[in-house]
Design an enzyme around this catalytic site. Structure first.
Site, PDB file in Angstrom:
ATOM      1  N   ASP A  63       0.856  -1.185   0.000  1.00 13.03           N
ATOM      2  CA  ASP A  63       0.000   0.000   0.000  1.00 13.03           C
ATOM      3  C   ASP A  63       0.892   1.235   0.000  1.00 13.03           C
ATOM      4  O   ASP A  63       1.764   1.374   0.873  1.00 13.03           O
ATOM      5  CB  ASP A  63      -0.907   0.021   1.228  1.00 13.03           C
ATOM      6  N   HIS A 114      -5.930   2.743  -4.561  1.00 11.03           N
ATOM      7  CA  HIS A 114      -6.084   2.749  -3.090  1.00 11.03           C
ATOM      8  C   HIS A 114      -6.889   3.965  -2.644  1.00 11.03           C
ATOM      9  O   HIS A 114      -6.751   4.434  -1.527  1.00 11.03           O
ATOM     10  CB  HIS A 114      -4.704   2.737  -2.436  1.00 11.03           C
ATOM     11  N   HIS A 118      -7.627   8.508   0.697  1.00 14.71           N
ATOM     12  CA  HIS A 118      -7.515   7.573   1.825  1.00 14.71           C
ATOM     13  C   HIS A 118      -8.590   7.820   2.891  1.00 14.71           C
ATOM     14  O   HIS A 118      -8.295   7.905   4.082  1.00 14.71           O
ATOM     15  CB  HIS A 118      -6.125   7.682   2.463  1.00 14.71           C
ATOM     16  N   HIS A 210       3.595  -2.295   3.390  1.00 13.06           N
ATOM     17  CA  HIS A 210       3.460  -0.875   3.071  1.00 13.06           C
ATOM     18  C   HIS A 210       4.775  -0.383   2.486  1.00 13.06           C
ATOM     19  O   HIS A 210       5.850  -0.822   2.901  1.00 13.06           O
ATOM     20  CB  HIS A 210       3.082  -0.076   4.322  1.00 13.06           C
TER      21      HIS A 210
END
Length: 258
Positions: A63, A114, A118, A210
């Site tokens: 991510d 993504h 966010h 990540h």
């Protein structure tokens, strides 16, 4: 009378004990919350947590939502191990680091959506969900020419509306069944053990990392080599998921329809 009072007292205590334990579980393992509640909701839609396959293959995913200092190092490790992965990128990350996006794409890794900002997508409207996905999709397409079709909701949060809206836009919603816990910064050895000895690691697993986690660059090479020693072929998500004629069971395992 006394027996009745004791019975209801025990029932009261038991109820709140279960409630308290559930609250602790969700607070400690926030990414498990949706799976926990889905077990009690028969109409709850699930994203893809893993894939049912007889082949010994897994997918590594990153991510990308914050920094980008480790991008070159991660790409170097992946290149030297001849591994392709999937990077889920936020729209603002694409804006801030277009060169890194191009490096990832040029290296042959999957690009995934993504969201744009966010957000907690379970708390926004269908129209806002559409906007979050479309904005990032357009940015990546304009920059790379790549039409993304993999989506990971921020915080691992989703609802039926999130999954359905993503599907309408041509996206497969992806979670994970192996969390490296790199975001907790427990250290290199912990991260290696967390992945290689994870109870859910198996054929079709999706592993979460990540891109800016403190210890991931130092742990990644050992994790990749460890996975290969266990016999796993590491593939990007685009090569792991089932594209059509599939179902997703109560554990989030994607299967070919029988």
């Amino acid at each position: 009378m006394l027996k009745s009072i004791l019975f209801h007292h025990r029932l009261f205590v038991s109820f709140f004990a279960v409630a308290a334990a559930t609250a602790i579980l969700i607070k400690t393992f926030p990414y498990c919350a949706d799976v926990f509640f889905s077990a009690t909701e028969n109409n709850r839609k699930l994203p893809i947590y893993c894939v049912d396959t007889d082949e010994k293959k897994v997918a590594i995913s990153f991510d990308a939502a914050w920094g980008a200092d480790d991008t070159d190092e991660l790409l170097r490790i992946l290149r030297e191990n001849d591994v392709k992965t999937t990077f889920f990128m936020c729209g603002y990350w694409v804006d801030d680091y277009p060169e890194e996006v191009m490096k990832i794409a040029s290296a042959g890794h999957d690009l995934g959506n993504h969201s744009a900002t966010h957000p907690h997508m379970s708390a926004i409207s269908k129209e806002q969900i559409e906007e979050e996905l479309k904005k990032t999709h357009e940015k990546v397409y304009d920059l790379t020419g790549i039409e993304m079709d993999l989506f990971r909701p921020p915080f691992g949060e989703y609802t039926n509306t999130v999954i359905e809206t993503a599907q309408e836009l041509g996206y497969y919603t992806i979670q994970w069944d192996v969390d490296s816990l790199d975001w907790k910064e427990y250290g290199v050895e912990h991260e290696i053990n967390q992945v290689l000895n994870h109870k859910h690691l198996g054929n079709g697993s999706i592993i979460l990392f990540h891109n800016d986690a403190k210890y991931t660059p130092a742990a990644l090479d050992s994790i990749i080599k460890g996975l290969k020693e266990k016999g796993y072929d590491i593939v990007p998500l685009s090569e792991l998921i089932i594209r059509e004629n599939y179902t997703i069971d109560h554990e989030g395992r994607q299967k070919i329809k029988s």
